[in-house]
Design a protein around this motif. Structure first.
Motif, PDB file in Angstrom:
ATOM      1  N   TYR A  15       0.829  -1.199   0.000  1.00  0.00           N
ATOM      2  CA  TYR A  15       0.000   0.000   0.000  1.00  0.00           C
ATOM      3  C   TYR A  15       0.870   1.258   0.000  1.00  0.00           C
ATOM      4  CZ  TYR A  15      -3.295   3.444   2.002  1.00  0.00           C
ATOM      5  OH  TYR A  15      -4.050   4.550   2.255  1.00  0.00           O
ATOM      6  N   TYR A  16       1.863   1.309   0.881  1.00  0.00           N
ATOM      7  CA  TYR A  16       2.702   2.507   0.957  1.00  0.00           C
ATOM      8  C   TYR A  16       3.689   2.610  -0.205  1.00  0.00           C
ATOM      9  CZ  TYR A  16       0.719   4.136   5.293  1.00  0.00           C
ATOM     10  OH  TYR A  16      -0.152   4.643   6.236  1.00  0.00           O
ATOM     11  N   GLU A  17       4.130   1.499  -0.764  1.00  0.00           N
ATOM     12  CA  GLU A  17       4.955   1.569  -1.978  1.00  0.00           C
ATOM     13  C   GLU A  17       4.133   2.139  -3.132  1.00  0.00           C
ATOM     14  OE1 GLU A  17       6.447  -2.445  -2.390  1.00  0.00           O
ATOM     15  OE2 GLU A  17       8.183  -2.012  -1.079  1.00  0.00           O
ATOM     16  N   ALA A  18       2.864   1.746  -3.219  1.00  0.00           N
ATOM     17  CA  ALA A  18       1.979   2.291  -4.256  1.00  0.00           C
ATOM     18  C   ALA A  18       1.743   3.787  -4.018  1.00  0.00           C
ATOM     19  CB  ALA A  18       0.663   1.526  -4.274  1.00  0.00           C
ATOM     20  N   PHE A  19       1.587   4.194  -2.762  1.00  0.00           N
ATOM     21  CA  PHE A  19       1.440   5.620  -2.449  1.00  0.00           C
ATOM     22  C   PHE A  19       2.649   6.390  -2.954  1.00  0.00           C
ATOM     23  CE2 PHE A  19       2.304   9.314   0.131  1.00  0.00           C
ATOM     24  CZ  PHE A  19       1.078   9.952   0.212  1.00  0.00           C
ATOM     25  N   ALA A  20       3.829   5.883  -2.683  1.00  0.00           N
ATOM     26  CA  ALA A  20       5.069   6.559  -3.090  1.00  0.00           C
ATOM     27  C   ALA A  20       5.169   6.688  -4.606  1.00  0.00           C
ATOM     28  CB  ALA A  20       6.288   5.817  -2.539  1.00  0.00           C
ATOM     29  N   ALA A  21       4.634   5.711  -5.320  1.00  0.00           N
ATOM     30  CA  ALA A  21       4.694   5.697  -6.782  1.00  0.00           C
ATOM     31  C   ALA A  21       3.487   6.406  -7.426  1.00  0.00           C
ATOM     32  CB  ALA A  21       4.768   4.256  -7.280  1.00  0.00           C
ATOM     33  N   HIS A  22       2.582   6.947  -6.618  1.00  0.00           N
ATOM     34  CA  HIS A  22       1.332   7.550  -7.109  1.00  0.00           C
ATOM     35  C   HIS A  22       0.547   6.542  -7.945  1.00  0.00           C
ATOM     36  CE1 HIS A  22       2.542  11.510  -5.678  1.00  0.00           C
ATOM     37  NE2 HIS A  22       3.729  11.213  -6.129  1.00  0.00           N
ATOM     38  N   ASP A  23       0.617   5.285  -7.540  1.00  0.00           N
ATOM     39  CA  ASP A  23      -0.047   4.183  -8.232  1.00  0.00           C
ATOM     40  C   ASP A  23      -1.399   3.932  -7.563  1.00  0.00           C
ATOM     41  OD1 ASP A  23      -0.912   1.779  -9.294  1.00  0.00           O
ATOM     42  OD2 ASP A  23       0.986   0.713  -8.930  1.00  0.00           O
ATOM     43  N   HIS A  24      -2.388   4.717  -7.967  1.00  0.00           N
ATOM     44  CA  HIS A  24      -3.702   4.634  -7.335  1.00  0.00           C
ATOM     45  C   HIS A  24      -4.351   3.277  -7.557  1.00  0.00           C
ATOM     46  CE1 HIS A  24      -4.181   9.310  -7.316  1.00  0.00           C
ATOM     47  NE2 HIS A  24      -3.100   8.895  -6.700  1.00  0.00           N
ATOM     48  N   ASP A  29      -6.413  -1.601  -5.053  1.00  0.00           N
ATOM     49  CA  ASP A  29      -6.429  -3.054  -5.003  1.00  0.00           C
ATOM     50  C   ASP A  29      -6.156  -3.574  -3.588  1.00  0.00           C
ATOM     51  OD1 ASP A  29      -6.632  -5.630  -6.394  1.00  0.00           O
ATOM     52  OD2 ASP A  29      -4.496  -5.817  -5.877  1.00  0.00           O
ATOM     53  N   CYS A  30      -5.514  -2.775  -2.764  1.00  0.00           N
ATOM     54  CA  CYS A  30      -5.225  -3.157  -1.379  1.00  0.00           C
ATOM     55  C   CYS A  30      -6.432  -2.975  -0.463  1.00  0.00           C
ATOM     56  CB  CYS A  30      -4.062  -2.321  -0.833  1.00  0.00           C
ATOM     57  SG  CYS A  30      -2.464  -2.639  -1.607  1.00  0.00           S
ATOM     58  N   LEU A  31      -7.500  -2.356  -0.957  1.00  0.00           N
ATOM     59  CA  LEU A  31      -8.646  -1.977  -0.136  1.00  0.00           C
ATOM     60  C   LEU A  31      -9.855  -2.870  -0.374  1.00  0.00           C
ATOM     61  CD1 LEU A  31      -8.570   1.876  -0.885  1.00  0.00           C
ATOM     62  CD2 LEU A  31      -7.338   0.642   0.931  1.00  0.00           C
TER      63      LEU A  31
END
Length: 137
Positions: A15-24, A29-31
């Motif tokens: 989730y936080y790696e996706a946040f860092a990459a702006h990968d919404h 998908d984590c939710l």
């Protein structure tokens, strides 16, 4: 689906790696579909559509990097937490707040999670809003 501590930590890391990459898409998908999003000193929103709209608004108004990330999970994997610093830049004026002129801020923050079926079912984010206002004023 049963969850354990290691699986929850892996989910929060993703989730936080996706946040860092702006990968919404990966964040969503984590939710769970009925995600409960408790916004710091704000409303409680429900569902992926509301969460996606929030992320777009955040990316428009703020440029943020999270550092000093520490993740926690209980043994059962049903609850998690994160502690981190938010290094940010204020890009677009938020209603009721100081005018945005690219001010930088540095805030300690935290988040708490409920995990259900291998997905994040609730996220509650906390930081000191008065500190943020003081930094961007």
């Amino acid at each position: 689906m049963t969850q354990n501590r290691a699986e929850t930590l892996a989910l929060l890391t993703r989730y936080y790696e996706a946040f860092a990459a702006h990968d919404h898409a990966t964040m969503l998908d984590c939710l769970t579909d009925d995600i409960e999003h408790r916004i710091n000193q704000g409303p409680i929103e429900h569902g992926k559509e509301a969460f996606a709209a929030f992320m777009v608004a955040m990316d428009t108004a703020y440029e943020e990097v999270l550092t000093d990330m520490v993740l926690f999970a209980n043994d059962a994997g049903t609850h998690g937490a994160a502690e981190f610093r938010v290094l940010g830049k204020y890009l677009k004026t938020a209603e009721g707040y100081p005018e945005a002129t690219g001010q930088r801020y540095n805030l300690p923050a935290g988040a708490f999670f409920d995990i259900r079926g291998g997905k994040i079912a609730r996220v509650s984010v906390y930081y000191n809003a008065e500190d943020w206002v003081a930094q961007v004023s």
